[in-house]
Design a protein around this motif. Structure first.
Motif, PDB file in Angstrom:
ATOM      1  N   ARG A  92      47.504   3.925   1.040  1.00  0.00           N
ATOM      2  CA  ARG A  92      47.222   4.547   2.336  1.00  0.00           C
ATOM      3  C   ARG A  92      48.012   3.989   3.513  1.00  0.00           C
ATOM      4  NH1 ARG A  92      44.467   9.241   1.557  1.00  0.00           N
ATOM      5  NH2 ARG A  92      42.923   8.929  -0.064  1.00  0.00           N
ATOM      6  N   VAL A  93      48.697   2.867   3.316  1.00  0.00           N
ATOM      7  CA  VAL A  93      49.424   2.240   4.424  1.00  0.00           C
ATOM      8  C   VAL A  93      50.905   2.177   4.070  1.00  0.00           C
ATOM      9  CG1 VAL A  93      49.619   0.218   5.910  1.00  0.00           C
ATOM     10  CG2 VAL A  93      47.379   0.893   5.022  1.00  0.00           C
ATOM     11  N   PRO A  94      51.700   3.107   4.586  1.00  0.00           N
ATOM     12  CA  PRO A  94      53.134   3.106   4.280  1.00  0.00           C
ATOM     13  C   PRO A  94      53.813   1.836   4.788  1.00  0.00           C
ATOM     14  CG  PRO A  94      52.471   5.137   5.397  1.00  0.00           C
ATOM     15  CD  PRO A  94      51.309   4.198   5.454  1.00  0.00           C
ATOM     16  N   ALA A 101      49.012  -6.747   1.299  1.00  0.00           N
ATOM     17  CA  ALA A 101      47.838  -5.963   0.886  1.00  0.00           C
ATOM     18  C   ALA A 101      46.830  -6.848   0.164  1.00  0.00           C
ATOM     19  CB  ALA A 101      48.269  -4.798   0.011  1.00  0.00           C
ATOM     20  N   VAL A 102      47.305  -7.746  -0.682  1.00  0.00           N
ATOM     21  CA  VAL A 102      46.408  -8.671  -1.394  1.00  0.00           C
ATOM     22  C   VAL A 102      45.730  -9.603  -0.395  1.00  0.00           C
ATOM     23  CG1 VAL A 102      46.358 -10.641  -2.985  1.00  0.00           C
ATOM     24  CG2 VAL A 102      47.630  -8.583  -3.591  1.00  0.00           C
ATOM     25  N   ALA A 129      45.246  -3.204   8.303  1.00  0.00           N
ATOM     26  CA  ALA A 129      46.508  -3.235   7.564  1.00  0.00           C
ATOM     27  C   ALA A 129      47.606  -2.523   8.353  1.00  0.00           C
ATOM     28  CB  ALA A 129      46.322  -2.597   6.189  1.00  0.00           C
ATOM     29  N   ARG A 130      47.285  -1.353   8.907  1.00  0.00           N
ATOM     30  CA  ARG A 130      48.272  -0.610   9.706  1.00  0.00           C
ATOM     31  C   ARG A 130      48.703  -1.421  10.933  1.00  0.00           C
ATOM     32  NH1 ARG A 130      44.440   3.762   8.615  1.00  0.00           N
ATOM     33  NH2 ARG A 130      45.294   4.961   6.873  1.00  0.00           N
TER      34      ARG A 130
END
Length: 193
Positions: A92-94, A101-102, A129-130
């Protein structure tokens, strides 16, 4: 709801966060769920022409009425595992790296173990995350974590508690990856002091 009931095509009715609706709306839902119709006083009674699948979601911010609970099947959907949340973030996060991410998934998992007013949801994890990607971060540093915790946590008391738990105390074991020494810690931002 009326549009869903009067639709001629197959419809799925999703009532999100039913625990936040007013009691009058809950009474209307009782009629839909028990009699598969809506009554409009002195005007009409609307019933679907075909079976209406209805899904209700709740965040448990208030107790639902016994009558409503009797008309529903209950399915608890918990938070995803670290691995599953990492996969969600990656999909979901380009532009996010697998390592970031981990780290994000591990930090969020550890935040969910703390006694907070509102634990971070997957949606808030994705927002965080974005944010970190937009800031150009490849890993979560102490400053990044403290500067962006408000993306994950919505109460000042939660932000203060999380900052203290994650950043401000000595510990024999890392909260996020369970390493017993800083050299083995998977999360550089939360290394031992």
């Amino acid at each position: 709801m009326l549009e869903a009931i009067t639709a001629t095509d197959p419809v799925v009715l999703l009532i999100d966060e039913v625990d936040r609706v007013e009691l009058e709306t809950e009474a209307l839902m009782l009629e839909i769920l028990s009699e598969y119709q809506v009554s409009i006083p002195e005007l009409a009674r609307c019933a679907p022409s075909r079976f209406l699948w209805s899904f209700l979601t709740s965040n448990n911010t208030r107790e639902l009425s016994e009558a409503l609970k009797r008309r529903c099947l209950y399915l608890y959907v918990g938070y995803p595992s670290v691995e599953r949340e990492r996969d969600i973030i990656l999909s979901r996060v380009p532009g996010i790296s697998s390592a970031l991410a981990v780290q994000i998934a591990q930090v969020v998992r550890s935040l969910r173990t703390i006694d907070l007013k509102k634990k971070p949801s997957v949606s808030e994890t994705l927002d965080w995350a974005r944010t970190l990607v937009v800031l150009g971060r490849d890993e979560i540093g102490d400053e990044d974590a403290t500067a962006t915790l408000h993306i994950l946590l919505k109460y000042q008391s939660d932000i203060e508690r999380a900052t203290k738990e994650l950043l401000g105390r000595s510990r024999a074991r890392c909260l996020t990856c369970s390493a017993t020494s800083s050299a083995n810690c998977a999360l550089p931002a939360f290394r031992y002091r």
